[in-house]
Design a protein around this motif. Sequence first.
Motif, PDB file in Angstrom:
ATOM      1  N   ALA A  44       0.677  -1.188  -0.044  1.00  0.00           N
ATOM      2  CA  ALA A  44       0.033  -0.007  -0.067  1.00  0.00           C
ATOM      3  C   ALA A  44       0.835   1.115   0.010  1.00  0.00           C
ATOM      4  O   ALA A  44       1.978   1.168   0.850  1.00  0.00           O
ATOM      5  CB  ALA A  44      -0.774  -0.109   1.125  1.00  0.00           C
ATOM      6  N   ALA A  45       0.548   2.461  -0.885  1.00  0.00           N
ATOM      7  CA  ALA A  45       1.269   3.384  -0.972  1.00  0.00           C
ATOM      8  C   ALA A  45       1.619   4.180   0.566  1.00  0.00           C
ATOM      9  O   ALA A  45       0.591   4.101   1.195  1.00  0.00           O
ATOM     10  CB  ALA A  45       0.661   4.469  -1.904  1.00  0.00           C
ATOM     11  N   SER A  46       2.593   4.657   0.672  1.00  0.00           N
ATOM     12  CA  SER A  46       2.873   5.400   1.821  1.00  0.00           C
ATOM     13  C   SER A  46       3.797   6.824   1.625  1.00  0.00           C
ATOM     14  O   SER A  46       4.971   6.438   0.841  1.00  0.00           O
ATOM     15  CB  SER A  46       3.628   4.638   3.036  1.00  0.00           C
ATOM     16  OG  SER A  46       4.231   5.464   3.794  1.00  0.00           O
ATOM     17  N   ASP A  47       3.194   7.818   1.790  1.00  0.00           N
ATOM     18  CA  ASP A  47       3.981   9.186   1.305  1.00  0.00           C
ATOM     19  C   ASP A  47       5.106   9.322   2.429  1.00  0.00           C
ATOM     20  O   ASP A  47       5.923  10.281   2.270  1.00  0.00           O
ATOM     21  CB  ASP A  47       3.051  10.378   1.268  1.00  0.00           C
ATOM     22  CG  ASP A  47       1.914  10.126   0.228  1.00  0.00           C
ATOM     23  OD1 ASP A  47       2.358   9.367  -0.583  1.00  0.00           O
ATOM     24  OD2 ASP A  47       1.119  10.831   0.142  1.00  0.00           O
ATOM     25  N   SER A  48       5.471   8.440   3.361  1.00  0.00           N
ATOM     26  CA  SER A  48       6.309   8.802   4.366  1.00  0.00           C
ATOM     27  C   SER A  48       7.627   7.647   4.246  1.00  0.00           C
ATOM     28  O   SER A  48       8.426   7.684   4.799  1.00  0.00           O
ATOM     29  CB  SER A  48       6.091   8.617   5.691  1.00  0.00           C
ATOM     30  OG  SER A  48       5.192   7.584   5.918  1.00  0.00           O
ATOM     31  N   ASP A  49       7.329   6.799   3.167  1.00  0.00           N
ATOM     32  CA  ASP A  49       8.279   5.743   2.642  1.00  0.00           C
ATOM     33  C   ASP A  49       8.422   5.749   1.418  1.00  0.00           C
ATOM     34  O   ASP A  49       7.799   5.121   0.672  1.00  0.00           O
ATOM     35  CB  ASP A  49       7.720   4.352   3.442  1.00  0.00           C
ATOM     36  CG  ASP A  49       8.652   3.386   3.426  1.00  0.00           C
ATOM     37  OD1 ASP A  49       9.646   3.574   3.399  1.00  0.00           O
ATOM     38  OD2 ASP A  49       8.049   2.187   3.352  1.00  0.00           O
ATOM     39  N   TYR A  50       9.676   6.051   1.043  1.00  0.00           N
ATOM     40  CA  TYR A  50       9.850   6.677  -0.472  1.00  0.00           C
ATOM     41  C   TYR A  50      11.463   6.655  -0.935  1.00  0.00           C
ATOM     42  O   TYR A  50      12.426   6.570  -0.036  1.00  0.00           O
ATOM     43  CB  TYR A  50       9.273   7.867  -0.832  1.00  0.00           C
ATOM     44  CG  TYR A  50       9.725   8.951  -0.182  1.00  0.00           C
ATOM     45  CD1 TYR A  50      10.975   9.716  -0.586  1.00  0.00           C
ATOM     46  CD2 TYR A  50       9.195   9.520   1.215  1.00  0.00           C
ATOM     47  CE1 TYR A  50      11.423  10.791   0.201  1.00  0.00           C
ATOM     48  CE2 TYR A  50       9.494  10.275   1.978  1.00  0.00           C
ATOM     49  CZ  TYR A  50      10.747  11.122   1.565  1.00  0.00           C
ATOM     50  OH  TYR A  50      11.141  12.237   2.092  1.00  0.00           O
ATOM     51  N   ILE A  51      11.649   6.722  -2.092  1.00  0.00           N
ATOM     52  CA  ILE A  51      12.925   7.077  -2.850  1.00  0.00           C
ATOM     53  C   ILE A  51      12.697   8.326  -3.498  1.00  0.00           C
ATOM     54  O   ILE A  51      11.862   8.571  -3.777  1.00  0.00           O
ATOM     55  CB  ILE A  51      13.408   5.845  -3.624  1.00  0.00           C
ATOM     56  CG1 ILE A  51      12.542   5.764  -4.986  1.00  0.00           C
ATOM     57  CG2 ILE A  51      13.718   4.700  -2.910  1.00  0.00           C
ATOM     58  CD1 ILE A  51      13.062   4.796  -5.976  1.00  0.00           C
ATOM     59  N   LEU A  52      14.060   8.975  -3.340  1.00  0.00           N
ATOM     60  CA  LEU A  52      14.167  10.614  -4.160  1.00  0.00           C
ATOM     61  C   LEU A  52      15.199  10.400  -5.069  1.00  0.00           C
ATOM     62  O   LEU A  52      16.378  10.028  -4.654  1.00  0.00           O
ATOM     63  CB  LEU A  52      14.401  11.529  -2.968  1.00  0.00           C
ATOM     64  CG  LEU A  52      14.559  12.974  -3.233  1.00  0.00           C
ATOM     65  CD1 LEU A  52      13.267  13.458  -3.882  1.00  0.00           C
ATOM     66  CD2 LEU A  52      15.001  13.745  -2.167  1.00  0.00           C
ATOM     67  N   SER A  53      15.069  10.910  -6.234  1.00  0.00           N
ATOM     68  CA  SER A  53      16.128  10.917  -7.343  1.00  0.00           C
ATOM     69  C   SER A  53      16.907  12.206  -7.100  1.00  0.00           C
ATOM     70  O   SER A  53      16.610  13.040  -6.365  1.00  0.00           O
ATOM     71  CB  SER A  53      15.517  10.901  -8.821  1.00  0.00           C
ATOM     72  OG  SER A  53      15.056  12.353  -8.793  1.00  0.00           O
ATOM     73  N   PRO A  54      18.350  12.007  -7.658  1.00  0.00           N
ATOM     74  CA  PRO A  54      18.848  13.203  -7.579  1.00  0.00           C
ATOM     75  C   PRO A  54      18.392  14.322  -8.333  1.00  0.00           C
ATOM     76  O   PRO A  54      17.573  14.125  -9.041  1.00  0.00           O
ATOM     77  CB  PRO A  54      20.344  12.808  -8.151  1.00  0.00           C
ATOM     78  CG  PRO A  54      20.077  11.262  -8.325  1.00  0.00           C
ATOM     79  CD  PRO A  54      18.791  10.894  -8.397  1.00  0.00           C
TER      80      PRO A  54
END
Length: 137
Positions: A44-54
Amino acid sequence: MWWGPLLQGGAVTQPSRPTSDVTVSGWTGSPNNTNLYDDIDESAASDSDYILSPSVSSSPGPAIFGLSPSLAAGNYTVNLRARRTGSVGQVRALLVDGSGTTVGTSSWQSLTTTYTTYNLSITTTGTTARLRFEVQE
């Protein structure tokens, strides 16, 4: 960016999820910045558990993750939830075999400044062992 399980033909009996970081140079994860795949393997989607690109303006390299189980050739949907922080940004997903050859590519998806769920369709021509994300302006 959050990524959900790959879906074959709209449904799947056993979802394929990221199980390892293959190439993530410059990418960061939250809350786990050690094993980025752990930040995008939820059901399930979580906006507090993510990856961020450079920074997209610096022409970042892709993020590549190992998948388990591997997938046979077919039609898949990559579900992801993403947003951009700059004035423009796009993302696409590629499915890759074990030697690094692309076997299927989604179209580029323009991102908005708010988290939005996107469903990227990919048809593959061979067995998929990895998932690759690319971003651009």
